[in-house]
Design a protein around this motif. Structure first.
Motif, PDB file in Angstrom:
ATOM      1  N   CYS A 181       0.801  -1.228  -0.033  1.00 32.26           N
ATOM      2  CA  CYS A 181       0.154   0.077   0.081  1.00 32.26           C
ATOM      3  C   CYS A 181       0.968   1.177   0.131  1.00 32.26           C
ATOM      4  CB  CYS A 181      -0.770   0.220   1.254  1.00 32.26           C
ATOM      5  SG  CYS A 181      -2.035  -1.184   1.348  1.00 32.26           S
ATOM      6  N   ASN A 182       2.168   1.089   0.444  1.00 31.43           N
ATOM      7  CA  ASN A 182       2.802   2.331   0.468  1.00 31.43           C
ATOM      8  C   ASN A 182       4.096   2.559  -0.214  1.00 31.43           C
ATOM      9  OD1 ASN A 182       1.497   3.883   2.811  1.00 31.43           O
ATOM     10  ND2 ASN A 182       1.841   1.609   3.798  1.00 31.43           N
ATOM     11  N   ILE A 183       4.633   1.523  -0.719  1.00 33.78           N
ATOM     12  CA  ILE A 183       6.105   1.809  -1.605  1.00 33.78           C
ATOM     13  C   ILE A 183       6.026   1.288  -3.125  1.00 33.78           C
ATOM     14  CG2 ILE A 183       7.393   1.506   0.707  1.00 33.78           C
ATOM     15  CD1 ILE A 183       8.133  -1.222  -0.277  1.00 33.78           C
ATOM     16  N   GLU A 184       6.739   1.944  -3.809  1.00 40.42           N
ATOM     17  CA  GLU A 184       6.684   1.497  -5.306  1.00 40.42           C
ATOM     18  C   GLU A 184       7.593   0.652  -5.583  1.00 40.42           C
ATOM     19  OE1 GLU A 184       6.839   3.892  -9.499  1.00 40.42           O
ATOM     20  OE2 GLU A 184       7.146   5.140  -7.878  1.00 40.42           O
ATOM     21  N   GLU A 230       3.173  -7.763  24.079  1.00 33.82           N
ATOM     22  CA  GLU A 230       3.048  -6.422  24.569  1.00 33.82           C
ATOM     23  C   GLU A 230       2.638  -5.399  23.408  1.00 33.82           C
ATOM     24  OE1 GLU A 230       4.870  -8.670  27.497  1.00 33.82           O
ATOM     25  OE2 GLU A 230       5.719  -8.158  25.547  1.00 33.82           O
ATOM     26  N   ASN A 231       3.408  -5.432  22.459  1.00 28.87           N
ATOM     27  CA  ASN A 231       3.116  -4.590  21.480  1.00 28.87           C
ATOM     28  C   ASN A 231       2.280  -4.934  20.198  1.00 28.87           C
ATOM     29  OD1 ASN A 231       4.713  -5.970  19.724  1.00 28.87           O
ATOM     30  ND2 ASN A 231       6.482  -4.326  19.606  1.00 28.87           N
ATOM     31  N   TYR A 232       1.544  -6.104  20.529  1.00 29.53           N
ATOM     32  CA  TYR A 232       0.731  -6.743  19.309  1.00 29.53           C
ATOM     33  C   TYR A 232      -0.254  -5.709  19.200  1.00 29.53           C
ATOM     34  CZ  TYR A 232      -2.662  -9.352  16.930  1.00 29.53           C
ATOM     35  OH  TYR A 232      -3.677  -9.867  15.948  1.00 29.53           O
ATOM     36  N   SER A 233      -0.481  -5.513  17.707  1.00 30.67           N
ATOM     37  CA  SER A 233      -1.935  -4.740  17.341  1.00 30.67           C
ATOM     38  C   SER A 233      -1.799  -5.057  15.859  1.00 30.67           C
ATOM     39  CB  SER A 233      -1.715  -3.323  17.446  1.00 30.67           C
ATOM     40  OG  SER A 233      -2.788  -2.522  16.919  1.00 30.67           O
ATOM     41  N   SER A 234      -3.317  -5.363  15.633  1.00 30.80           N
ATOM     42  CA  SER A 234      -3.598  -5.878  14.344  1.00 30.80           C
ATOM     43  C   SER A 234      -4.116  -4.836  13.413  1.00 30.80           C
ATOM     44  CB  SER A 234      -4.412  -7.167  14.245  1.00 30.80           C
ATOM     45  OG  SER A 234      -5.793  -6.945  14.744  1.00 30.80           O
ATOM     46  N   ARG A 235      -4.612  -3.695  14.161  1.00 28.84           N
ATOM     47  CA  ARG A 235      -5.211  -2.687  13.459  1.00 28.84           C
ATOM     48  C   ARG A 235      -4.615  -2.002  12.179  1.00 28.84           C
ATOM     49  NH1 ARG A 235      -9.563  -1.248  16.937  1.00 28.84           N
ATOM     50  NH2 ARG A 235      -9.438  -1.748  18.911  1.00 28.84           N
ATOM     51  N   GLY A 236      -3.278  -1.493  12.319  1.00 28.23           N
ATOM     52  CA  GLY A 236      -2.945  -1.058  11.110  1.00 28.23           C
ATOM     53  C   GLY A 236      -2.680  -2.160  10.028  1.00 28.23           C
ATOM     54  N   VAL A 237      -2.300  -3.374  10.298  1.00 29.97           N
ATOM     55  CA  VAL A 237      -2.337  -4.439   9.306  1.00 29.97           C
ATOM     56  C   VAL A 237      -3.479  -4.404   8.675  1.00 29.97           C
ATOM     57  CG1 VAL A 237      -1.841  -6.874   8.853  1.00 29.97           C
ATOM     58  CG2 VAL A 237      -0.327  -5.436  10.742  1.00 29.97           C
ATOM     59  N   LEU A 238      -4.751  -4.613   9.573  1.00 32.73           N
ATOM     60  CA  LEU A 238      -6.138  -4.820   8.875  1.00 32.73           C
ATOM     61  C   LEU A 238      -6.548  -3.749   7.995  1.00 32.73           C
ATOM     62  CD1 LEU A 238      -7.851  -6.462  12.159  1.00 32.73           C
ATOM     63  CD2 LEU A 238      -6.905  -7.705   9.768  1.00 32.73           C
ATOM     64  N   SER A 239      -5.783  -2.519   8.481  1.00 35.22           N
ATOM     65  CA  SER A 239      -6.225  -1.100   7.697  1.00 35.22           C
ATOM     66  C   SER A 239      -5.760  -1.410   6.182  1.00 35.22           C
ATOM     67  CB  SER A 239      -5.847  -0.014   8.412  1.00 35.22           C
ATOM     68  OG  SER A 239      -6.111   1.069   7.901  1.00 35.22           O
ATOM     69  N   ASN A 240      -4.579  -1.918   6.253  1.00 31.55           N
ATOM     70  CA  ASN A 240      -3.901  -1.955   5.123  1.00 31.55           C
ATOM     71  C   ASN A 240      -4.515  -3.102   4.120  1.00 31.55           C
ATOM     72  OD1 ASN A 240      -1.894   0.047   4.998  1.00 31.55           O
ATOM     73  ND2 ASN A 240      -0.700  -1.312   6.394  1.00 31.55           N
ATOM     74  N   GLU A 242      -7.762  -3.893   4.223  1.00 31.18           N
ATOM     75  CA  GLU A 242      -8.753  -2.978   3.719  1.00 31.18           C
ATOM     76  C   GLU A 242      -8.664  -2.233   2.671  1.00 31.18           C
ATOM     77  OE1 GLU A 242     -12.493  -0.548   5.622  1.00 31.18           O
ATOM     78  OE2 GLU A 242     -10.973  -1.411   6.981  1.00 31.18           O
ATOM     79  N   LYS A 243      -7.403  -1.488   2.649  1.00 33.04           N
ATOM     80  CA  LYS A 243      -7.260  -0.940   1.407  1.00 33.04           C
ATOM     81  C   LYS A 243      -7.045  -1.539   0.216  1.00 33.04           C
ATOM     82  CE  LYS A 243      -4.798   2.641   3.924  1.00 33.04           C
ATOM     83  NZ  LYS A 243      -3.502   3.332   4.504  1.00 33.04           N
ATOM     84  N   ILE A 244      -6.422  -2.728   0.400  1.00 33.33           N
ATOM     85  CA  ILE A 244      -6.308  -3.590  -0.843  1.00 33.33           C
ATOM     86  C   ILE A 244      -7.587  -4.177  -1.224  1.00 33.33           C
ATOM     87  CG2 ILE A 244      -5.319  -5.909  -1.691  1.00 33.33           C
ATOM     88  CD1 ILE A 244      -3.007  -5.360   0.441  1.00 33.33           C
ATOM     89  N   TYR A 298     -12.546  -9.098  11.592  1.00 32.22           N
ATOM     90  CA  TYR A 298     -12.685  -7.716  11.164  1.00 32.22           C
ATOM     91  C   TYR A 298     -13.445  -7.849   9.852  1.00 32.22           C
ATOM     92  CZ  TYR A 298     -10.605  -3.212   9.434  1.00 32.22           C
ATOM     93  OH  TYR A 298     -10.411  -2.005   9.051  1.00 32.22           O
ATOM     94  N   PHE A 299     -13.258  -8.694   8.890  1.00 33.58           N
ATOM     95  CA  PHE A 299     -13.900  -8.884   7.727  1.00 33.58           C
ATOM     96  C   PHE A 299     -15.217  -9.631   7.457  1.00 33.58           C
ATOM     97  CE2 PHE A 299      -9.659  -7.774   6.596  1.00 33.58           C
ATOM     98  CZ  PHE A 299      -9.700  -6.647   5.774  1.00 33.58           C
ATOM     99  N   ASP A 300     -15.701  -9.850   8.623  1.00 34.62           N
ATOM    100  CA  ASP A 300     -17.095 -10.657   8.841  1.00 34.62           C
ATOM    101  C   ASP A 300     -17.930  -9.737   8.055  1.00 34.62           C
ATOM    102  OD1 ASP A 300     -19.038 -12.197   9.348  1.00 34.62           O
ATOM    103  OD2 ASP A 300     -19.206 -11.533  11.299  1.00 34.62           O
ATOM    104  N   GLY A 301     -18.852 -10.510   6.993  1.00 30.18           N
ATOM    105  CA  GLY A 301     -19.746  -9.495   6.525  1.00 30.18           C
ATOM    106  C   GLY A 301     -19.736  -8.829   5.178  1.00 30.18           C
ATOM    107  N   PHE A 302     -18.435  -8.783   4.857  1.00 24.86           N
ATOM    108  CA  PHE A 302     -17.928  -8.098   3.630  1.00 24.86           C
ATOM    109  C   PHE A 302     -18.418  -8.688   2.488  1.00 24.86           C
ATOM    110  CE2 PHE A 302     -15.535  -5.445   6.235  1.00 24.86           C
ATOM    111  CZ  PHE A 302     -14.769  -4.610   5.479  1.00 24.86           C
ATOM    112  N   SER A 303     -19.005  -8.164   1.505  1.00 25.91           N
ATOM    113  CA  SER A 303     -19.533  -8.860   0.297  1.00 25.91           C
ATOM    114  C   SER A 303     -18.392  -9.413  -0.603  1.00 25.91           C
ATOM    115  CB  SER A 303     -20.357  -7.769  -0.582  1.00 25.91           C
ATOM    116  OG  SER A 303     -19.574  -6.780  -1.132  1.00 25.91           O
TER     117      SER A 303
END
Length: 695
Positions: A181-184, A230-240, A242-244, A298-303
């Motif tokens: 999503c962020n580099i060429e 301690e630093n686990y977080s899926s929000r940023g990953v799932l956001s990317n 979602e962009k795809i 996170y993607f439960d219900g996406f068509s």
């Protein structure tokens, strides 16, 4: 159940009208980053009829102490193992599988239902794209998918700027969803999707692609690699992610998007020791399963978005070549799961088939019917000669109202929930009763097996096995007995029998009738001794001892006279002139061998007693007493330590003197005498009586 109904609808229509924007609003509450337990059991599992679908427990549970229980419906075959469950659909359908997760103290911590979707293999020509990391870049998944399509006579066209045609893909080693999503470009890899962010329309147009039937996304391993507990977080990953997905939707909202649920890392601690990672074995596995759980929620219900349970089917203990990269077997298992997913999505309609009678077999006192299932059947009517015998909800039926020699025609009628009925083709069965085994007895020739006659049977096949062996055919006969002449002494055998006719064969007694075979002792000799007879026989393998029997006439009855562990017996209760017959049985505990029914015979003659030996001018005179039963006497002579030499036979019982006219003067001779009666002969005085001839 609302989720299950929604998923069923997805499979049937391949299109939902749930908006992407509306669903994304629930993502904050869908994440469970503060939960203690995580499970990544898919809401929907896709399978191919007749193929095994595996769920490895450690792949879907975050803690080693967790246990999961799947309640598999009877319409599905299942096999349980320590590390996994294997599920197989024998016919197409959508099956609900409830599950429960317990902690190490058997406290219920989670539960749910998995929809198990199974379809007959019916691939359609398709064009697709696989996007991912090094596990896609390896090219084995895509090549295996191409091979499976070719084997089924269909064409799969793969898009991509990487690989070698036709094995193309968009896999890049070490890449994450964020990088797409962020580099060429980075290092050796160009990002053909980049156009101020991930732009799928730009990619399709710039590559000159127009046709597209599906997209598979296989990412997540590298996104989670650097995280700790301690630093686990899926929000940023799932956001990317979602962009795809959103960009693909903007290009074509009807194209199915399949997300491969991220596979866990190796279970081998050595792989973690040998590979540079930013977290421990437990953290990495826990975070991957945590992420897979978040991904599904996170993607439960996406068509038009589906999950392929590649995380379930790979054996992370044996099918990973290092920390995260599968072996060739592991890659193929991933590819097969993608094929099953595509096959189910492209074949949403269930073709209801009439039951088919798969087997009709004779069983003890019955005919057993088995048939294939009909999807949606409420019950099965068993028809015999077009009359209803009964109704069952199983896939088998035992008909006990039969007679040996009978002919019966069966059909199975499935009555379904939609009100329709489906009837199988007819199948005719001929029933032969199971032979009733009577005995297995040790005889001189071997083991004699006997059984009861079966009405209309033309022949019987006899089978044998040892305690831990399998049944093997010995022979056949038209009678109701058979002698096993190949049995080996000291071996326990089991025997069973199958009756046959020109149109049928019976079942058999699976336990059989048994015999510990002890061979008949071979009688080797019976010898008259001084005041006794001595019987000898050969040793028998497996025998613990021997019983000796005697009778006094050919047609008399055998009487047990001794029990011994040796191979000879001395009978001291004999009378001169009497006939004796001997035979022997070997035994081991309560099991006995057969015996020689004729026995071995002798006529006991007592040893003649020499009363006087005198040197006379005419020779040496030998006198002895008469022996009861004797018809003559043999006279023996020797000099010094020489051997006995028979010098004469005296006929008649009453003649008890013999004159040795061949004796030489001044020579000492020793004489002995044996009584004879035909072929029978007495023992003798081994020392004899000596005299010196004076004349």
């Amino acid at each position: 159940m609302g989720v299950l109904k929604r998923i069923i609808s997805v499979c049937l229509t391949l299109a939902l009208v749930v908006s992407f924007v509306g669903v994304s609003a629930v993502t904050a509450s869908a994440l469970s980053e503060n939960a203690r337990y995580y499970e990544s059991i898919p809401e929907t599992a896709y399978a191919t009829v007749g193929e095994v679908f595996k769920i490895y427990y450690n792949n879907v549970l975050s803690l080693p102490g967790l246990k999961v229980v799947f309640n598999i419906p009877q319409d599905l075959k299942k096999s349980y193992f320590d590390d996994r469950i294997e599920i197989t659909a024998e016919f197409p359908g959508d099956f609900s599988i409830p599950w429960r997760v317990y902690d190490s103290e058997y406290v219920l911590v989670d539960s749910g239902e998995m929809l198990f979707v199974a379809r007959e293999i019916n691939l359609k020509n398709a064009t697709g794209l696989l996007l991912g990391d090094s596990t896609v870049n390896a090219g084995t998944v895509t090549q295996t998918m191409l091979d499976i399509y070719e084997q089924n006579g269909k064409t799969l066209t793969l898009l991509g700027t990487r690989g070698t045609a036709p094995n193309l893909h968009e896999g890049r080693g070490g890449w994450t969803a964020s990088m797409y999503c962020n580099i060429e470009e980075q290092g050796l890899y160009q990002n053909p999707f980049y156009n101020d962010g991930f732009d799928f329309s730009y990619y399709m147009n710039s590559q000159g692609y127009s046709k597209l039937d599906f997209v598979i996304i296989q990412l997540g391993i590298n996104d989670i690699k650097k995280m700790t507990l301690e630093n686990y977080s899926s929000r940023g990953v799932l956001s990317n992610f979602e962009k795809i997905i959103s960009s693909i939707r903007e290009y074509n909202s009807k194209v199915p998007i399949i997300i491969g649920v991220t596979i866990p890392p190796s279970e081998k601690v050595s792989d973690f020791n040998e590979n540079y990672v930013f977290s421990s074995e437990f953290e990495y596995r826990n975070n991957i399963i945590h992420f897979a759980s978040d991904l599904i929620k996170y993607f439960d219900g996406f068509s038009n978005l589906y999950f392929s349970a590649i995380n379930c089917v790979i054996d992370t203990g044996n099918e990973l070549s290092d920390l995260v990269h599968p072996t060739s077997v592991g890659y193929r298992n991933i590819a097969k799961q993608y094929i099953s997913t595509l096959n189910c999505l492209f074949n949403p309609k269930i073709e209801v088939k009439a039951p088919a009678i798969s087997s009709v077999s004779n069983s003890n006192g019955s005919i057993v019917l088995k048939w294939t299932a009909t999807y949606g059947a409420k019950g099965y009517y068993i028809l015999r000669d077009n009359k209803v015998l009964g109704v069952v909800d199983a896939l088998s039926y035992r008909d006990v109202s039969i007679e040996s020699g009978g002919k019966y025609t069966y059909k199975i009628k499935a009555v379904c929930e939609d009100g329709n009925a489906y009837i199988s083709k007819a199948k005719t069965a001929y029933y032969l009763g199971t032979p009733v085994l009577k005995s297995a007895t040790n005889v001189q020739a071997g083991v004699s097996v006997k059984w009861g006659a079966v009405a209309t049977a033309k022949e019987y096949n006899v089978y044998r096995k040892t305690a831990n062996g399998s049944w093997s055919k010995l022979g056949k006969t038209t009678g109701t007995s058979y002698t096993d002449k190949t049995a080996k002494s000291g071996t326990k055998y089991f025997y069973t029998v199958i009756a046959t006719s020109s149109v049928a064969k019976s079942s058999y007694d699976n336990y059989g009738v048994s015999s510990y075979f002890i061979a008949t002792p071979k009688l080797s000799s019976v010898t008259n001794k001084n005041n006794s007879t001595v019987v000898k026989w050969t040793a028998v393998k497996g025998a613990k001892g021997y019983n000796v029997y005697r009778k006094t006439s050919k047609n008399g009855s055998w009487t047990k006279v001794a029990k011994t562990t040796g191979t000879s017996y001395t009978d001291k209760s004999v009378k001169s002139g009497s006939n004796y017959f001997y035979t022997v049985k070997a035994y081991n505990g309560s099991t006995f061998s057969s015996y020689n029914t004729s026995g071995i015979a002798t006529k006991y003659l007592s040893v003649p007693k020499i009363t006087k030996v005198t040197s006379k001018t005419t020779g040496v005179s030998v006198s002895y007493n008469s022996v009861s039963g004797a018809k003559g006497y043999n006279i023996y002579r020797k000099t010094g330590k020489g051997s006995w030499v028979k010098i004469a036979t005296v006929n008649g019982n009453s003649k008890t003197t013999y004159l040795d006219k061949t004796a030489k003067k001044n020579t000492t001779y020793t004489y002995t005498v044996r009584a004879v009666n035909g072929k029978y002969i007495s023992y003798y005085n081994t020392k004899g009586v000596s005299v010196k001839d004076k004349y």
